[in-house]
Design a protein around this motif. Structure first.
Motif: not given
Length: 469
Positions: A263-271, A304-317, A273-277
């Motif tokens: 899983l990419a990133y593991d940090h706050n909602w406010d960036h 949802s910003v990340v999901h919209d770019r990569f709808p086939d990838k999951g999101i975990w809080m 662009e990090y997991p997207i990169e």
């Protein structure tokens, strides 16, 4: 905070065990002061009448979204130590049962397992510590022996109580000798140690697996945009993370036959662009299941910003801690997190430490004001369960791994919020939070039928019914 009493557990289990009568709805409720805590309510009934209420939550199980891994928290070294060493065996068994047993407890089903130490540890350590100035590029001194005292036994006990638990692993820092300033606190991973760090992580996962702790998901750095000052942490920008995964760690995991997904990133909602990169990188992408996010900055819509770019990838809080800085009741804070995160595609919602004592310990730097799901009073040798525990319980007890989020209307501006799921057995589970200062009266509409309900101020309720009736 009140403990989960035997009477309440018995009432809950009897209610869960009772078969649903035709057109009936079971419900359970927790209030902010916990005077009502996962308490079974009188059965409600669907009628064929249409709703006249302006507050009508419509549940539509034909509109389907993400599948769920579950709800939980992190098994830090400090939590494991309190459970294993500070509590009596009887107390520890009771707490573990309440946390993880799907029948006798709340069935938490998602655990984040640190690789080495965190701020909620007894001290700072990695699995390959060396004297200052010395290095170990071949990892000859690698060992997870430190975790055999309490972390591994407690994790195995949790998995025994609930075999459906999903485990995610996360390091807070590489060994100090791999970093730019020979310390686990702050600094960055040296470029010439990328390969060694990848091997270090692989060996950690292999050791966990050998200890009968299988890891399904992995992030390579906790909060990579936070360069810590007094606890283990590492600044790792997205460019370095995607190269670490794509060139070294991803191929190394597959080479040794580990199917752990990254899983990419593991940090706050406010960036976002990090997991997207990271997810956009052609070398890293084949090893990525999605992104992990935390709650300490930004808004849940970042998911949802990340999901919209990569709808086939999951999101975990994957982390959100409560603490003394919060003004609202813990139940309400965590209820908001549950609803907002899952409505923004989260497949799991995990809080931070599972157990802390009344002085917010243990911690080795970092958060000295955090709140766990369970509080241990070391003077009285008693435990209490926080509002975070009961908020998670309202979901984890009834929304099981493999459930699918389905559509439900939510009235955020009116202070009545909801999220709905359908379990694998077909049961529909609706969570409703009354964020108003007065009692909320509302209707729930499903399949051209309606039931009427009311919630006290700040209360969180779970409604369950079967479409098969």
């Amino acid at each position: 905070m009140p403990a989960l009493s035997l009477r309440r557990v018995t009432t809950l289990l009897l209610a869960v065990a009772c078969p649903l009568s035709a057109q009936t709805v079971r419900s359970y409720q927790s209030t902010p002061d916990l005077s009502s805590a996962l308490e079974a309510q009188p059965a409600l009934a669907f009628t064929a009448k249409s709703s006249a209420s302006p507050l009508t939550i419509t549940v539509n199980d034909s509109e389907r979204f993400q599948t769920m891994d579950g709800f939980g928290a992190s098994m830090t070294e400090g939590s494991a130590w309190l459970l294993h060493d500070r509590m009596s065996p009887a107390m520890s068994r009771d707490v573990m049962t309440k946390l993880f047993d799907p029948s006798s407890g709340i069935g938490l089903s998602f655990l984040r397992l640190p690789i080495g130490s965190t701020d909620l540890s007894l001290n700072h350590y990695s699995y390959d510590d060396m004297p200052a100035g010395q290095q170990d590029p071949e990892l000859r001194h690698f060992s997870t022996e430190h975790e055999k005292d309490y972390v591994f036994p407690v994790m195995r006990e949790a998995l025994k109580l609930n075999p459906a638990i999903t485990v995610m692993a996360t390091p807070w820092s590489p060994p100090a000798w791999m970093k730019t300033h020979d310390s686990m606190v702050g600094g960055s991973l040296r470029e010439d140690d990328m390969s060694a760090y990848a091997e270090y992580i692989v060996r950690s996962l292999q050791s966990f697996k050998k200890a009968n702790i299988p890891v399904k998901y992995l992030t390579v750095q906790n909060e990579p945009l936070h360069e810590t000052e007094d606890f283990p942490g590492t600044l790792m920008l997205a460019d370095q993370q995607k190269r670490l995964i794509g060139r070294y760690l991803g191929p190394d995991l597959r080479h040794v036959g580990l199917q752990t997904q990254l899983l990419a990133y593991d940090h706050n909602w406010d960036h976002p662009e990090y997991p997207i990169e990271v997810l956009s990188d052609s070398a890293a992408a084949p090893f990525m299941a999605g992104s992990a996010l935390h709650c300490y900055g930004g808004e849940p819509s970042g998911q949802s910003v990340v999901h919209d770019r990569f709808p086939d990838k999951g999101i975990w809080m994957t982390e959100c801690s409560g603490g003394t800085w919060q003004k609202k009741a813990p139940l309400e804070v965590t209820a908001h997190l549950l609803i907002d995160s899952t409505r923004n595609w989260a497949k799991a919602v995990a809080l931070w430490g599972i157990v802390l004592d009344t002085d917010h310990n243990p911690h080795a730097g970092g958060c000295g004001t955090c709140r766990g799901l369970v509080t241990l009073d070391t003077k009285q040798m008693s435990v209490s369960y926080t509002g975070d525990f009961y908020a998670l319980a309202q979901a984890s007890k009834f929304v099981h791994p493999g459930a699918t989020r389905i559509n439900s209307t939510s009235f955020k501006n009116e202070g009545l919020e909801s999220v709905a799921f359908q379990d694998l057995d077909g049961s529909i589970v609706l969570l409703v939070l009354n964020d108003r200062s007065d009692t909320a009266k509302f209707d729930v509409n499903w399949n051209a039928k309606t039931f009427h309900a009311a919630l006290p101020p700040g209360a969180l309720a779970t409604y369950i019914w079967s479409p098969k009736q």
